[in-house]
Write a protein that holds these residues in place. Structure first.
Motif, PDB file in Angstrom:
ATOM      1  N   PRO A 144       0.843  -1.095   0.003  1.00 31.85           N
ATOM      2  CA  PRO A 144       0.007  -0.134  -0.040  1.00 31.85           C
ATOM      3  C   PRO A 144       0.705   1.141   0.046  1.00 31.85           C
ATOM      4  N   GLY A 145       0.358   2.412  -0.406  1.00 32.90           N
ATOM      5  CA  GLY A 145       1.037   3.872  -0.326  1.00 32.90           C
ATOM      6  C   GLY A 145       2.206   3.653  -1.036  1.00 32.90           C
ATOM      7  N   ASN A 146       3.237   4.474  -0.553  1.00 35.66           N
ATOM      8  CA  ASN A 146       4.560   4.913  -1.264  1.00 35.66           C
ATOM      9  C   ASN A 146       5.557   4.459  -0.514  1.00 35.66           C
ATOM     10  N   GLY A 147       6.680   4.239  -1.312  1.00 35.01           N
ATOM     11  CA  GLY A 147       7.836   3.888  -0.545  1.00 35.01           C
ATOM     12  C   GLY A 147       7.941   2.695   0.208  1.00 35.01           C
ATOM     13  N   ASN A 148       7.163   1.517  -0.106  1.00 38.60           N
ATOM     14  CA  ASN A 148       7.146   0.201   0.744  1.00 38.60           C
ATOM     15  C   ASN A 148       7.446  -0.978  -0.148  1.00 38.60           C
ATOM     16  N   SER A 149       8.071  -1.759   0.477  1.00 39.00           N
ATOM     17  CA  SER A 149       8.683  -3.179  -0.341  1.00 39.00           C
ATOM     18  C   SER A 149       7.777  -4.062   0.080  1.00 39.00           C
ATOM     19  N   VAL A 150       7.917  -5.374  -0.686  1.00 34.47           N
ATOM     20  CA  VAL A 150       7.310  -6.637  -0.574  1.00 34.47           C
ATOM     21  C   VAL A 150       8.115  -7.701  -0.484  1.00 34.47           C
ATOM     22  N   TYR A 151       7.926  -8.631   0.596  1.00 32.34           N
ATOM     23  CA  TYR A 151       8.744  -9.932   0.430  1.00 32.34           C
ATOM     24  C   TYR A 151       7.736 -10.936   0.680  1.00 32.34           C
ATOM     25  N   ALA A 152       7.669 -12.006  -0.046  1.00 34.25           N
ATOM     26  CA  ALA A 152       6.806 -13.111   0.263  1.00 34.25           C
ATOM     27  C   ALA A 152       7.482 -14.074   1.372  1.00 34.25           C
ATOM     28  N   VAL A 153       8.670 -14.186   1.070  1.00 34.13           N
ATOM     29  CA  VAL A 153       9.787 -14.911   2.037  1.00 34.13           C
ATOM     30  C   VAL A 153      10.989 -13.893   2.199  1.00 34.13           C
ATOM     31  N   TYR A 154      11.283 -13.366   3.535  1.00 34.11           N
ATOM     32  CA  TYR A 154      12.179 -12.721   3.752  1.00 34.11           C
ATOM     33  C   TYR A 154      13.316 -13.413   4.763  1.00 34.11           C
ATOM     34  N   LEU A 155      14.430 -13.636   4.308  1.00 28.64           N
ATOM     35  CA  LEU A 155      15.527 -14.511   5.259  1.00 28.64           C
ATOM     36  C   LEU A 155      16.694 -13.667   5.355  1.00 28.64           C
ATOM     37  N   ASN A 156      17.302 -13.548   6.550  1.00 29.63           N
ATOM     38  CA  ASN A 156      18.337 -12.761   6.713  1.00 29.63           C
ATOM     39  C   ASN A 156      19.090 -13.594   7.812  1.00 29.63           C
ATOM     40  N   GLY A 157      20.473 -13.922   7.327  1.00 26.86           N
ATOM     41  CA  GLY A 157      21.292 -14.563   8.324  1.00 26.86           C
ATOM     42  C   GLY A 157      20.892 -16.048   8.546  1.00 26.86           C
ATOM     43  N   CYS A 158      20.088 -16.424   7.833  1.00 27.99           N
ATOM     44  CA  CYS A 158      19.526 -17.800   8.229  1.00 27.99           C
ATOM     45  C   CYS A 158      20.612 -18.888   7.551  1.00 27.99           C
ATOM     46  N   SER A 159      20.535 -20.112   8.205  1.00 30.88           N
ATOM     47  CA  SER A 159      21.466 -21.390   7.639  1.00 30.88           C
ATOM     48  C   SER A 159      20.570 -22.658   7.807  1.00 30.88           C
ATOM     49  N   ASN A 160      21.178 -23.521   6.813  1.00 27.81           N
ATOM     50  CA  ASN A 160      20.753 -24.968   7.016  1.00 27.81           C
ATOM     51  C   ASN A 160      19.213 -25.146   6.981  1.00 27.81           C
ATOM     52  N   TYR A 161      18.754 -24.473   5.961  1.00 30.09           N
ATOM     53  CA  TYR A 161      17.124 -24.448   5.858  1.00 30.09           C
ATOM     54  C   TYR A 161      16.940 -24.860   4.414  1.00 30.09           C
ATOM     55  N   ASN A 162      15.605 -25.566   4.042  1.00 28.87           N
ATOM     56  CA  ASN A 162      15.030 -26.105   2.812  1.00 28.87           C
ATOM     57  C   ASN A 162      13.725 -25.395   2.582  1.00 28.87           C
ATOM     58  N   ILE A 163      13.612 -25.235   1.277  1.00 31.72           N
ATOM     59  CA  ILE A 163      12.273 -24.639   0.901  1.00 31.72           C
ATOM     60  C   ILE A 163      11.963 -25.484  -0.320  1.00 31.72           C
ATOM     61  N   VAL A 164      11.064 -26.317  -0.130  1.00 31.91           N
ATOM     62  CA  VAL A 164      10.704 -27.615  -1.057  1.00 31.91           C
ATOM     63  C   VAL A 164       9.612 -27.595  -1.657  1.00 31.91           C
ATOM     64  N   ARG A 165       9.244 -27.470  -3.028  1.00 36.37           N
ATOM     65  CA  ARG A 165       8.224 -27.787  -3.580  1.00 36.37           C
ATOM     66  C   ARG A 165       7.120 -26.576  -3.191  1.00 36.37           C
ATOM     67  N   CYS A 166       7.374 -25.424  -3.247  1.00 34.37           N
ATOM     68  CA  CYS A 166       6.606 -24.214  -2.631  1.00 34.37           C
ATOM     69  C   CYS A 166       6.465 -23.099  -4.006  1.00 34.37           C
TER      70      CYS A 166
END
Length: 190
Positions: A144-166
């Motif tokens: 909405p509005g102005n100056g805004n970002s969109v992240y469906a999945v936001y990861l920062n500093g993560c490790s050893n993860y899996n995103i499978v069939r998404c």
């Protein structure tokens, strides 16, 4: 004596039943069961009494780190913050809790409650490890509005993860804010 013994037996059975129901864990087989219309309080997270998606994160414990989502649409208005070592898996038929290929588990994020006031986030992981997202559809609305970002999945500093069939569908960010007017130029020479 016989009446006292019978009373005592019923008393013990009553205490056992009360204790059993009062202290029984909500989860079965260390799985937290979730449905779009699930409960948001009490003893929930079972096959017969699934939890809501957002309440399921409150039920995560050392022993219960698997969250199974039944098929359907989970409408959310705040970001989901993934805990460490959790599996968030969708695609289960709510009647049998077996995998279904005929329908999806959809996490649909609306455009309310931006965080940290300029970002619209569906699923977030900050410095998390060992988690898994599987068989999910994550959809986030346009900003909405102005100056805004969109992240469906936001990861920062993560490790050893899996995103499978998404399937991940991020909405559009909003236009930038208008700039401020420039300064008046200097007077030209002859």
């Amino acid at each position: 004596m016989k009446k006292v013994l019978i009373f005592f037996s019923w008393f013990i059975i009553g205490i056992f039943n009360l204790g059993f129901w009062s202290f029984a864990p909500a989860q079965e087989c260390n799985i937290i069961y979730v449905s779009p219309n699930g409960a948001s309080s009490g003893l929930t997270g079972t096959r017969t009494n699934p939890a809501s998606l957002q309440f399921a994160f409150n039920l995560v414990s050392t022993n219960s780190k698997r969250i199974w989502l039944s098929t359907g649409t989970y409408n959310i208005s705040i970001k989901l913050s993934i805990p460490d070592s959790v599996t968030l898996e969708g695609g289960f038929d709510v009647a049998t809790w077996t995998k279904s290929n005929s329908a999806e588990s959809i996490i649909a994020r609306d455009n309310l409650n931006l965080s940290p006031s300029t970002a619209l986030i569906g699923v977030e992981g900050i410095n998390k490890t060992g988690f898994r997202l599987q068989d999910l559809t994550i959809i986030v609305a346009n900003a909405p509005g102005n100056g805004n970002s969109v992240y469906a999945v936001y990861l920062n500093g993560c490790s050893n993860y899996n995103i499978v069939r998404c399937k991940i569908v991020s909405g559009d960010g909003s236009p930038g804010l208008n700039g401020s007017p420039g300064t008046i130029g200097t007077t030209g020479g002859n």
